[in-house]
Design a protein around this motif. Structure first.
Motif, mmCIF file in Angstrom:
data_model
loop_
_atom_site.group_PDB
_atom_site.id
_atom_site.type_symbol
_atom_site.label_atom_id
_atom_site.label_comp_id
_atom_site.label_asym_id
_atom_site.label_seq_id
_atom_site.Cartn_x
_atom_site.Cartn_y
_atom_site.Cartn_z
ATOM 1 N N LEU A 1 15.087 2.996 -5.225
ATOM 2 C CA LEU A 1 15.802 2.113 -6.149
ATOM 3 C C LEU A 1 15.209 2.188 -7.549
ATOM 4 N N TYR A 2 13.896 2.225 -7.624
ATOM 5 C CA TYR A 2 13.233 2.367 -8.917
ATOM 6 C C TYR A 2 13.654 3.678 -9.595
ATOM 7 N N CYS A 3 13.624 4.776 -8.852
ATOM 8 C CA CYS A 3 14.019 6.078 -9.416
ATOM 9 C C CYS A 3 15.484 6.045 -9.848
ATOM 10 N N ASN A 4 16.350 5.394 -9.060
ATOM 11 C CA ASN A 4 17.755 5.258 -9.454
ATOM 12 C C ASN A 4 17.874 4.470 -10.747
ATOM 13 N N TYR A 5 17.102 3.406 -10.867
ATOM 14 C CA TYR A 5 17.122 2.593 -12.084
ATOM 15 C C TYR A 5 16.727 3.431 -13.299
ATOM 16 N N ILE A 6 15.644 4.181 -13.177
ATOM 17 C CA ILE A 6 15.185 5.025 -14.287
ATOM 18 C C ILE A 6 16.252 6.076 -14.602
ATOM 19 N N GLY A 7 16.811 6.696 -13.569
ATOM 20 C CA GLY A 7 17.854 7.696 -13.788
ATOM 21 C C GLY A 7 19.058 7.122 -14.509
ATOM 22 N N LEU A 8 19.505 5.949 -14.069
ATOM 23 C CA LEU A 8 20.669 5.318 -14.702
ATOM 24 C C LEU A 8 20.372 4.867 -16.131
ATOM 25 N N SER B 1 0.831 -1.204 0.000
ATOM 26 C CA SER B 1 0.000 0.000 0.000
ATOM 27 C C SER B 1 0.868 1.256 0.000
ATOM 28 N N TRP B 2 1.986 1.217 0.730
ATOM 29 C CA TRP B 2 2.895 2.369 0.768
ATOM 30 C C TRP B 2 3.640 2.512 -0.555
ATOM 31 N N VAL B 3 4.033 1.406 -1.183
ATOM 32 C CA VAL B 3 4.656 1.477 -2.513
ATOM 33 C C VAL B 3 3.665 2.096 -3.494
ATOM 34 N N GLY B 4 2.402 1.669 -3.410
ATOM 35 C CA GLY B 4 1.376 2.238 -4.274
ATOM 36 C C GLY B 4 1.288 3.741 -4.116
ATOM 37 N N LEU B 5 1.298 4.224 -2.872
ATOM 38 C CA LEU B 5 1.236 5.659 -2.625
ATOM 39 C C LEU B 5 2.466 6.363 -3.201
ATOM 40 N N CYS B 6 3.650 5.822 -2.928
ATOM 41 C CA CYS B 6 4.883 6.447 -3.427
ATOM 42 C C CYS B 6 4.893 6.528 -4.952
ATOM 43 N N LEU B 7 4.561 5.442 -5.612
ATOM 44 C CA LEU B 7 4.590 5.419 -7.079
ATOM 45 C C LEU B 7 3.504 6.306 -7.678
ATOM 46 N N ALA B 8 2.320 6.284 -7.093
ATOM 47 C CA ALA B 8 1.234 7.119 -7.607
ATOM 48 C C ALA B 8 1.565 8.599 -7.423
ATOM 49 N N ARG B 9 2.205 8.937 -6.306
ATOM 50 C CA ARG B 9 2.547 10.343 -6.053
ATOM 51 C C ARG B 9 3.582 10.880 -7.024
ATOM 52 N N ILE B 10 4.399 9.988 -7.615
ATOM 53 C CA ILE B 10 5.360 10.476 -8.608
ATOM 54 C C ILE B 10 4.841 10.275 -10.035
ATOM 55 N N GLY B 11 3.559 9.936 -10.144
ATOM 56 C CA GLY B 11 2.904 9.985 -11.439
ATOM 57 C C GLY B 11 2.737 8.689 -12.193
ATOM 58 N N HIS B 12 2.877 7.555 -11.536
ATOM 59 C CA HIS B 12 2.781 6.281 -12.248
ATOM 60 C C HIS B 12 1.390 5.671 -12.186
ATOM 61 N N SER B 13 1.034 5.004 -13.271
ATOM 62 C CA SER B 13 -0.168 4.179 -13.301
ATOM 63 C C SER B 13 0.206 2.818 -12.735
ATOM 64 N N PHE C 1 -5.443 10.806 -2.562
ATOM 65 C CA PHE C 1 -4.148 11.423 -2.288
ATOM 66 C C PHE C 1 -3.340 11.763 -3.538
ATOM 67 N N THR C 2 -3.836 11.430 -4.718
ATOM 68 C CA THR C 2 -3.095 11.682 -5.950
ATOM 69 C C THR C 2 -4.044 12.171 -7.032
ATOM 70 N N ASP C 3 -3.550 12.274 -8.238
ATOM 71 C CA ASP C 3 -4.323 12.711 -9.398
ATOM 72 C C ASP C 3 -5.411 11.685 -9.718
ATOM 73 N N GLU C 4 -6.655 12.070 -9.572
ATOM 74 C CA GLU C 4 -7.756 11.119 -9.796
ATOM 75 C C GLU C 4 -7.857 10.645 -11.231
ATOM 76 N N GLY C 5 -7.198 11.320 -12.168
ATOM 77 C CA GLY C 5 -7.255 10.916 -13.559
ATOM 78 C C GLY C 5 -6.335 9.748 -13.880
ATOM 79 N N LYS C 6 -5.522 9.333 -12.946
ATOM 80 C CA LYS C 6 -4.574 8.240 -13.184
ATOM 81 C C LYS C 6 -5.299 6.913 -13.297
ATOM 82 N N TYR C 7 -4.664 6.004 -14.006
ATOM 83 C CA TYR C 7 -5.211 4.663 -14.157
ATOM 84 C C TYR C 7 -4.664 3.749 -13.057
ATOM 85 N N TYR C 8 -5.549 3.156 -12.310
ATOM 86 C CA TYR C 8 -5.178 2.171 -11.308
ATOM 87 C C TYR C 8 -5.943 0.904 -11.622
ATOM 88 N N GLY C 9 -5.263 -0.084 -12.182
ATOM 89 C CA GLY C 9 -5.900 -1.348 -12.492
ATOM 90 C C GLY C 9 -5.957 -2.229 -11.262
#
Length: 193
Positions: free
Chosen positions: A160-167, A3-15, A54-62
């Motif tokens: 770690l995910y953000c580091n992966y994307i950055g790298l 649930s916390w991963v979901g919040l973190c990822l959704a807050r940075i804009g991920h579906s 807590f995030t953009d309601e227009g996002k897709y959450y499957g």
């Protein structure tokens, strides 16, 4: 952790596609991102409702309430299961995919946590960390999870995910992608390899 991963990822804009066939119980309040009015409701559906608050309601959450051998996998997977059987299945499905990129697995006890960050070439090393559920003594949910440890582990997984994307965009970025990160909350100690 999920649930916390979901919040973190959704807050940075991920579906997200969320798998969880369990429902919230009172004992879950000790460690998860959930409101009291979610008790008795399916976890995946409740999490989507919280994310929309807590995030953009227009996002897709499957939402897929059941995770099994027929479930979809993606190149990037966050494993937040509370049992090894599901964790193994998710990993095997991910590892079998030609286009796999990243498998991040968070594990938690009352005051410790582990995060495994698996990229192509690290599959065999990760397999060595898997074991049977029967090899672990069962404990009450409230003795396996706390809010602060779930949040901290989710933060490490997201970092770690953000580091992966950055790298993937710039190999010269001064960030790391540790295979294993452990945290001991009582001792306030991190360890990464």
């Amino acid at each position: 952790i999920g649930s916390w991963v979901g919040l973190c990822l959704a807050r940075i804009g991920h579906s997200l596609i969320i798998f969880d066939n369990d429902s919230y119980e009172t004992v879950n309040m000790a460690g998860q991102f959930v409101s009291n009015d979610s008790i008795g409701l399916p976890k995946a559906t409740s999490l989507v409702n919280e994310l929309k608050r807590f995030t953009d309601e227009g996002k897709y959450y499957g939402v897929d309430l059941k995770y099994d051998s027929k479930s979809k996998t993606l190149p990037i997977v966050f494993s937040c299961f509370d049992n090894m059987e599901a964790r193994k299945l998710a990993f095997e499905k991910w590892a079998a995919e030609k286009d796999r990129e990243l498998f991040i697995d968070g594990r938690m006890a009352l005051s410790t946590g582990e995060v495994y960050c698996v990229t192509k070439g690290k599959e065999e090393e990760y397999k060595q960390t898997l074991f049977d559920d029967a090899d672990v003594a069962d404990a009450a949910c409230s003795m396996k999870a706390t809010t602060f440890s779930g949040m901290a582990i989710a933060s490490i997984m997201t970092a770690l995910y953000c580091n992966y994307i950055g790298l993937s965009l710039d190999q010269d970025l001064p960030v790391s992608l540790s295979f294993k990160t452990t945290y001991n909350f009582p001792l306030m100690m991190f360890d990464s390899i």
